[in-house]
Design an enzyme around this catalytic site. Structure first.
Site, mmCIF file in Angstrom:
data_model
loop_
_atom_site.group_PDB
_atom_site.id
_atom_site.type_symbol
_atom_site.label_atom_id
_atom_site.label_comp_id
_atom_site.label_asym_id
_atom_site.label_seq_id
_atom_site.Cartn_x
_atom_site.Cartn_y
_atom_site.Cartn_z
ATOM 1 N N ASP A 30 0.831 -1.226 -0.034
ATOM 2 C CA ASP A 30 0.213 0.089 -0.007
ATOM 3 C C ASP A 30 0.884 1.314 0.100
ATOM 4 O OD1 ASP A 30 -3.233 0.296 0.652
ATOM 5 O OD2 ASP A 30 -1.906 2.134 1.182
ATOM 6 N N ARG A 85 -20.533 3.225 -9.366
ATOM 7 C CA ARG A 85 -19.137 2.638 -9.420
ATOM 8 C C ARG A 85 -18.383 3.506 -10.532
ATOM 9 N NH1 ARG A 85 -22.642 -1.641 -8.277
ATOM 10 N NH2 ARG A 85 -22.044 -3.157 -6.806
ATOM 11 N N ASP A 145 -22.206 -10.651 -6.460
ATOM 12 C CA ASP A 145 -23.422 -10.364 -6.831
ATOM 13 C C ASP A 145 -24.140 -11.624 -6.608
ATOM 14 O OD1 ASP A 145 -22.574 -7.657 -7.343
ATOM 15 O OD2 ASP A 145 -22.328 -8.114 -9.544
ATOM 16 N N ARG A 148 -25.249 -12.288 -3.091
ATOM 17 C CA ARG A 148 -26.388 -11.621 -2.795
ATOM 18 C C ARG A 148 -27.595 -12.094 -3.357
ATOM 19 N NH1 ARG A 148 -22.672 -6.195 -3.720
ATOM 20 N NH2 ARG A 148 -22.020 -6.118 -1.621
ATOM 21 N N HIS A 172 -20.436 -5.785 -13.488
ATOM 22 C CA HIS A 172 -20.632 -5.678 -11.975
ATOM 23 C C HIS A 172 -20.951 -4.143 -11.790
ATOM 24 C CE1 HIS A 172 -19.760 -6.047 -7.659
ATOM 25 N NE2 HIS A 172 -18.972 -5.212 -7.877
HETATM 26 P P1 NAI Z 1 -10.023 1.583 1.195
HETATM 27 O O1 NAI Z 1 -10.028 3.344 0.950
HETATM 28 O O2 NAI Z 1 -10.371 0.957 2.308
HETATM 29 O O3 NAI Z 1 -8.756 1.012 0.463
HETATM 30 C C1 NAI Z 1 -8.058 1.312 -0.690
HETATM 31 C C2 NAI Z 1 -6.680 1.413 -0.398
HETATM 32 O O4 NAI Z 1 -5.769 1.734 -1.461
HETATM 33 C C3 NAI Z 1 -6.154 2.403 0.678
HETATM 34 O O5 NAI Z 1 -5.287 1.709 1.799
HETATM 35 C C4 NAI Z 1 -5.226 3.309 -0.325
HETATM 36 O O6 NAI Z 1 -4.116 3.721 0.597
HETATM 37 C C5 NAI Z 1 -4.635 2.122 -1.261
HETATM 38 N N1 NAI Z 1 -4.047 2.925 -2.341
HETATM 39 C C6 NAI Z 1 -4.422 3.915 -3.017
HETATM 40 N N2 NAI Z 1 -3.593 4.038 -4.281
HETATM 41 C C7 NAI Z 1 -2.896 2.996 -4.259
HETATM 42 C C8 NAI Z 1 -1.479 2.843 -5.055
HETATM 43 N N3 NAI Z 1 -1.302 3.425 -6.111
HETATM 44 N N4 NAI Z 1 -0.720 1.622 -4.688
HETATM 45 C C9 NAI Z 1 -1.167 0.738 -3.708
HETATM 46 N N5 NAI Z 1 -2.302 1.161 -2.757
HETATM 47 C C10 NAI Z 1 -2.887 2.219 -3.107
HETATM 48 O O7 NAI Z 1 -11.189 1.106 -0.120
HETATM 49 P P2 NAI Z 1 -11.832 -0.401 -0.031
HETATM 50 O O8 NAI Z 1 -13.162 -0.185 0.755
HETATM 51 O O9 NAI Z 1 -10.863 -1.357 0.543
HETATM 52 O O10 NAI Z 1 -12.239 -0.571 -1.768
HETATM 53 C C11 NAI Z 1 -11.186 -0.719 -2.508
HETATM 54 C C12 NAI Z 1 -11.819 -0.795 -3.877
HETATM 55 O O11 NAI Z 1 -12.444 -2.052 -4.075
HETATM 56 C C13 NAI Z 1 -12.735 0.388 -4.322
HETATM 57 O O12 NAI Z 1 -12.433 0.580 -5.640
HETATM 58 C C14 NAI Z 1 -14.321 -0.491 -4.161
HETATM 59 O O13 NAI Z 1 -14.990 0.214 -5.016
HETATM 60 C C15 NAI Z 1 -13.743 -1.780 -4.786
HETATM 61 N N6 NAI Z 1 -14.744 -2.818 -4.427
HETATM 62 C C16 NAI Z 1 -14.670 -3.792 -5.320
HETATM 63 C C17 NAI Z 1 -15.579 -4.772 -5.172
HETATM 64 C C18 NAI Z 1 -15.908 -5.819 -6.071
HETATM 65 O O14 NAI Z 1 -16.987 -6.908 -5.837
HETATM 66 N N7 NAI Z 1 -15.224 -5.921 -7.346
HETATM 67 C C19 NAI Z 1 -16.436 -5.091 -3.739
HETATM 68 C C20 NAI Z 1 -15.873 -4.070 -2.723
HETATM 69 C C21 NAI Z 1 -15.274 -2.971 -3.091
#
Ligand code: NAI
Length: 303
Positions: A30, A85, A145, A148, A172
């Protein structure tokens, strides 16, 4: 070794679930100083209690991913209650381009699993930016999905989650496509157990439930993390499970040059085969609407 890039809510949760399952050693990366290192220690202490002998390392340096078999990308901004999204599109595109360059440089033989939203578009960005073959770049969304959808149906029917078999494919996002016509309760077609209105209600609720969770607690992470774990397990153990996975299509389902969720066979080589099912009526309409939406998003960004 598995690398998780982005150790926020989803990244840290999925890393802890992967460690508990003892699937492989894990490297956490990170940009926030101390965060991946702290998560690695905490999860490692948890793994000790599970007697799961996996090594966890945290780093702010992308070089730490060298030698990874699988890189899970979950870095970037998350959706707020007032955002779709697609609103995340521009900001996350530049993050995913940057992360993809690093993967190409440090883990050129890895498979890449995209989680960052808008996930279908970000999978396409990673595919193009890494230049990896399509079987090695795919995304998780349909697993979540589908969980759910199955959850809602099990509750409507008053049966175990384990008895409900059904998939959500397509985008998605707003046009996700629950395959109601193919859903069954241990082989008994859903339409023999639920009337048309109830089936429609389940489909509609599936599309809206993510926004409800985000409005209530600000994010979703346990369920997405478990979707990732199931996919990783199928890859690491070469189980060849058939799961809804975002993959690059080259004519299947009548579409090409798009990454979208379809049933695939997932094994040690990543996406080993796309399974084509005939889509009819509203399911086809919804799937194609998703294709249009993803293609429109892709054409609006610079890859
Ligand atoms: P979060 O904000 O808790 O964590 C994101 C992390 O990414 C942070 O720790 C940040 O410092 C880090 N980050 C940002 N830029 C970076 C980089 N260049 N290199 C390394 N790390 C970096 O967000 P959360 O809740 O964990 O969500 C993360 C992503 O996952 C979002 O885009 C969210 O919409 C997506 N998501 C997708 C799902 C799916 O089913 N595909 C389900 C839930 C979330």
């Amino acid at each position: 070794m598995i690398t998780v890039v982005g150790t926020g809510r989803v990244g840290s949760t999925l890393a802890s679930q992967l460690a508990a399952e003892e699937l492989d050693d894990i490297t956490l990366i990170d940009i926030v100083k101390g965060l991946p290192q702290g998560e690695a220690l905490d999860i490692s202490h948890m793994a000790t209690q599970y007697a799961a002998d996996v090594e966890l390392v945290g780093s702010n340096d992308y070089e730490a991913m060298a030698g990874s078999d699988l890189v899970i990308v979950v870095a970037g901004l998350a959706r707020r209650p007032d955002m779709t999204r697609m609103d995340l599109l521009n900001k996350n595109t530049s993050i995913i381009k940057q992360v993809s360059e690093q993967i190409k440089q440090h883990a050129p033989n890895s498979k890449v699993m995209m989680i960052t939203n808008p996930m279908d578009v970000m999978t396409y960005v990673a595919l193009k930016a890494t230049g990896f073959p399509a079987n090695r770049v795919f995304g998780m969304g349909g697993m979540l999905d589908s969980s759910r959808y199955r959850n809602l149906l099990a509750k409507m029917l008053g049966v175990s989650y384990a008895s409900v078999h059904g998939m959500v494919i397509g985008e998605h996002g707003e046009s996700m496509t629950p395959l109601a016509s193919r859903t069954s309760v241990n082989g008994i077609p859903l339409k023999e157990l639920l009337d048309q209105d109830k089936m429609k209600e389940a489909v509609e609720k599936t599309r809206k439930i993510a926004a409800e969770v985000i409005a209530l607690k600000g994010a979703t992470f346990y369920a997405p993390a478990q979707g990732v774990v199931k996919m990783v397990e199928s890859i690491v153990r070469d189980k060849k499970c058939v799961y809804p996975v975002c993959t690059y299509l080259t004519g299947q389902y009548g579409v090409s040059d798009v990454c979208i969720g379809v049933p695939v066979v997932l094994g040690k080589n990543g996406v080993e085969r796309v399974i084509e099912v005939i889509l009819e009526g509203v399911e086809k309409e919804s799937f194609l609407k998703g294709v249009q939406s993803i293609k429109a998003a892709v054409s609006s960004i610079q890859i």
